[in-house]
Motif scaffolding. Structure first.
Motif, PDB file in Angstrom:
ATOM      1  N   GLU A  54       0.826  -1.213   0.000  1.00  0.00           N
ATOM      2  CA  GLU A  54       0.000   0.000   0.000  1.00  0.00           C
ATOM      3  C   GLU A  54       0.862   1.266   0.000  1.00  0.00           C
ATOM      4  O   GLU A  54       0.537   2.250  -0.650  1.00  0.00           O
ATOM      5  N   MET A  55       1.947   1.233   0.719  1.00  0.00           N
ATOM      6  CA  MET A  55       2.841   2.389   0.761  1.00  0.00           C
ATOM      7  C   MET A  55       3.541   2.579  -0.587  1.00  0.00           C
ATOM      8  O   MET A  55       3.725   3.699  -1.046  1.00  0.00           O
ATOM      9  N   ARG A  56       3.907   1.466  -1.228  1.00  0.00           N
ATOM     10  CA  ARG A  56       4.570   1.536  -2.538  1.00  0.00           C
ATOM     11  C   ARG A  56       3.686   2.166  -3.603  1.00  0.00           C
ATOM     12  O   ARG A  56       4.185   2.752  -4.556  1.00  0.00           O
ATOM     13  N   LYS A  57       2.372   2.023  -3.444  1.00  0.00           N
ATOM     14  CA  LYS A  57       1.442   2.617  -4.413  1.00  0.00           C
ATOM     15  C   LYS A  57       1.512   4.140  -4.387  1.00  0.00           C
ATOM     16  O   LYS A  57       1.225   4.789  -5.382  1.00  0.00           O
ATOM     17  N   LYS A  58       1.910   4.709  -3.248  1.00  0.00           N
ATOM     18  CA  LYS A  58       1.948   6.159  -3.090  1.00  0.00           C
ATOM     19  C   LYS A  58       3.367   6.733  -3.128  1.00  0.00           C
ATOM     20  O   LYS A  58       3.563   7.867  -3.528  1.00  0.00           O
ATOM     21  N   TYR A  59       4.343   5.954  -2.661  1.00  0.00           N
ATOM     22  CA  TYR A  59       5.698   6.492  -2.484  1.00  0.00           C
ATOM     23  C   TYR A  59       6.743   5.544  -3.053  1.00  0.00           C
ATOM     24  O   TYR A  59       6.650   4.337  -2.874  1.00  0.00           O
ATOM     25  N   ASP A  60       7.767   6.123  -3.685  1.00  0.00           N
ATOM     26  CA  ASP A  60       8.875   5.295  -4.157  1.00  0.00           C
ATOM     27  C   ASP A  60      10.132   5.502  -3.322  1.00  0.00           C
ATOM     28  O   ASP A  60      11.102   4.775  -3.456  1.00  0.00           O
ATOM     29  N   GLN A  61      10.097   6.499  -2.435  1.00  0.00           N
ATOM     30  CA  GLN A  61      11.196   6.704  -1.506  1.00  0.00           C
ATOM     31  C   GLN A  61      10.698   7.436  -0.270  1.00  0.00           C
ATOM     32  O   GLN A  61       9.661   8.078  -0.289  1.00  0.00           O
ATOM     33  N   LEU A  62      11.472   7.315   0.788  1.00  0.00           N
ATOM     34  CA  LEU A  62      11.149   7.944   2.062  1.00  0.00           C
ATOM     35  C   LEU A  62      12.343   8.792   2.481  1.00  0.00           C
ATOM     36  O   LEU A  62      13.477   8.306   2.511  1.00  0.00           O
ATOM     37  N   GLU A  63      12.104  10.071   2.760  1.00  0.00           N
ATOM     38  CA  GLU A  63      13.156  10.966   3.233  1.00  0.00           C
ATOM     39  C   GLU A  63      12.929  11.234   4.712  1.00  0.00           C
ATOM     40  O   GLU A  63      11.852  11.660   5.113  1.00  0.00           O
ATOM     41  N   ILE A  64      13.956  10.975   5.500  1.00  0.00           N
ATOM     42  CA  ILE A  64      13.870  11.142   6.946  1.00  0.00           C
ATOM     43  C   ILE A  64      14.958  12.109   7.384  1.00  0.00           C
ATOM     44  O   ILE A  64      16.124  11.932   7.036  1.00  0.00           O
ATOM     45  N   ILE A  65      14.579  13.121   8.140  1.00  0.00           N
ATOM     46  CA  ILE A  65      15.552  14.029   8.746  1.00  0.00           C
ATOM     47  C   ILE A  65      15.382  13.894  10.256  1.00  0.00           C
ATOM     48  O   ILE A  65      14.294  14.114  10.787  1.00  0.00           O
ATOM     49  N   ARG A  66      16.477  13.489  10.916  1.00  0.00           N
ATOM     50  CA  ARG A  66      16.441  13.273  12.356  1.00  0.00           C
ATOM     51  C   ARG A  66      17.667  13.894  13.008  1.00  0.00           C
ATOM     52  O   ARG A  66      18.708  14.048  12.379  1.00  0.00           O
ATOM     53  N   THR A  67      17.529  14.191  14.275  1.00  0.00           N
ATOM     54  CA  THR A  67      18.645  14.665  15.075  1.00  0.00           C
ATOM     55  C   THR A  67      19.181  13.491  15.891  1.00  0.00           C
ATOM     56  O   THR A  67      18.427  12.840  16.610  1.00  0.00           O
TER      57      THR A  67
END
Length: 79
Positions: A54-67
């Motif tokens: 289900e996530m692949r249907k909407k997104y092809d990558q995930l960007e995470i910014i963390r400290t």
């Protein structure tokens, strides 16, 4: 030598298949050895789990910014 600790912000980009696509240090207090250690931790942890269908249907990558916080008691993740 002084105690190496402090916060650093990193950008981590993960592809739908769990592969690490990009890794950038966005903000650092200037301790190169800890910067490299934080980045090495992410590289060692990859590849990550594939995205659910289900996530692949909407997104092809995930960007995470963390400290990342390195203190005398160990490393932790912040917001």
């Amino acid at each position: 030598p002084g105690v190496l600790h402090g916060e650093r912000r990193m950008l981590v980009v993960i592809g739908w298949d769990g592969k690490l696509m990009d890794l950038k240090m966005l903000q650092s207090p200037g301790h190169r050895s800890l910067d490299e250690a934080a980045m090495r931790i992410v590289r060692i942890a990859s590849p990550f789990q594939d995205f659910p269908v289900e996530m692949r249907k909407k997104y092809d990558q995930l960007e995470i910014i963390r400290t990342w916080k390195f203190s005398r008691s160990g490393a932790t993740l912040g917001s």
